[in-house]
Motif scaffolding. Structure first.
Motif, short mmCIF file in Angstrom:
data_model
loop_
_atom_site.label_atom_id
_atom_site.label_comp_id
_atom_site.label_asym_id
_atom_site.label_seq_id
_atom_site.Cartn_x
_atom_site.Cartn_y
_atom_site.Cartn_z
N LYS A 107 55.11 34.80 22.08
CA LYS A 107 55.34 33.57 23.07
C LYS A 107 56.40 33.09 23.21
CE LYS A 107 53.99 31.97 27.80
NZ LYS A 107 55.10 32.94 28.86
N VAL A 114 60.81 29.53 31.01
CA VAL A 114 60.97 30.98 30.39
C VAL A 114 60.46 31.28 31.63
CG1 VAL A 114 58.74 32.02 29.71
CG2 VAL A 114 58.97 30.08 28.02
N PRO A 115 60.67 32.62 32.14
CA PRO A 115 61.51 33.04 31.46
C PRO A 115 62.94 32.34 30.59
CG PRO A 115 62.16 34.32 32.77
CD PRO A 115 60.93 32.99 33.23
N HIS A 116 63.78 33.00 29.13
CA HIS A 116 64.42 32.53 28.76
C HIS A 116 65.35 33.11 29.53
CE1 HIS A 116 67.87 33.63 25.71
NE2 HIS A 116 68.59 32.58 26.28
N SER A 145 60.78 36.24 27.99
CA SER A 145 59.59 35.21 28.24
C SER A 145 58.69 35.51 26.57
CB SER A 145 58.54 35.41 28.85
OG SER A 145 58.92 35.46 30.39
#
Length: 209
Positions: A107, A114-116, A145
């Motif tokens: 992670k 997050v998420p990217h 993520s």
């Protein structure tokens, strides 16, 4: 012919359409029995690592996929499909992956959002046939993520930075994985899929002799 694995965890149609756009026919495969009919495979994926592996297990895909990758035919995992190429994933506890690449999926560290999600540039670490015609620092579209930590640095082809430098493109022999979504990353994503299609065509031409 390129096969796209349908195990209920991927954005299949957009991958199929992107391949068609660059001139390659694809077959959406609903059963492992279709694998002998194709010369290359794309394993897409969205969602959680454990769910993906469970779905692959339920569909009896795991051994046939490992066998296909071992045959030397081109194989590309996208997003979650890249992550399950590794030995272990740490999402909701530790879970075994396909083990085609050494390493694990972890992670993002706390602190970042997050998420990217969104466009990030990719730093090219080493040359690859998949990257022909794609410049260093080209932008691709990400949604994830978790990220891969390969055991072998030589398996990292390109990296990106989201508070931590992580592998954006990995590969070993005939197996590659893209953390980004090439089907949503035109024009460079389309170039990558075109390069993959050419590798599949080359393999098909060689194996027909």
């Amino acid at each position: 012919m390129i096969g796209i694995v349908d195990y209920g965890r991927g954005n299949l149609r957009s991958v199929e359409k992107a391949l068609a756009k660059v001139g390659f026919e694809a077959k959406i495969m609903t059963t492992p029995r279709d694998l002998p009919l194709v010369d290359g495979v794309i394993l897409p994926g969205v969602g959680a690592f454990a769910d993906a592996m469970e779905a692959l297990q339920r569909g009896e895909w795991i051994e046939p996929i490992i066998g296909f990758a071992g045959s030397g035919r081109p194989f590309l995992g996208i997003c979650l499909g890249m992550q399950v190429l590794f030995e272990f994933g740490e999402e909701h506890g530790e879970h075994a992956g396909l083990g085609l690449l050494a390493g694990r999926v972890v992670k993002f560290p706390p602190g970042g959002k997050v998420p990217h999600m969104g466009w990030n540039n990719v730093n090219l670490v080493q040359p690859s046939r998949l990257l022909e015609g794609i410049p260093d620092q080209a932008y691709f579209y990400f949604v994830h993520s978790f990220y891969a930590l390969p055991a072998n640095q030589r398996d990292i082809i390109g990296t990106s930075d989201y508070g931590v430098v992580f592998p954006a493109l990995v590969g070993k022999d005939n197996v590659w994985g893209a953390q980004f979504h090439p089907e949503k990353s035109s024009p460079w994503g389309l170039q990558l899929l075109s390069n993959f299609g050419k590798l599949v065509s080359e393999y098909a031409a060689l194996s027909s002799h």
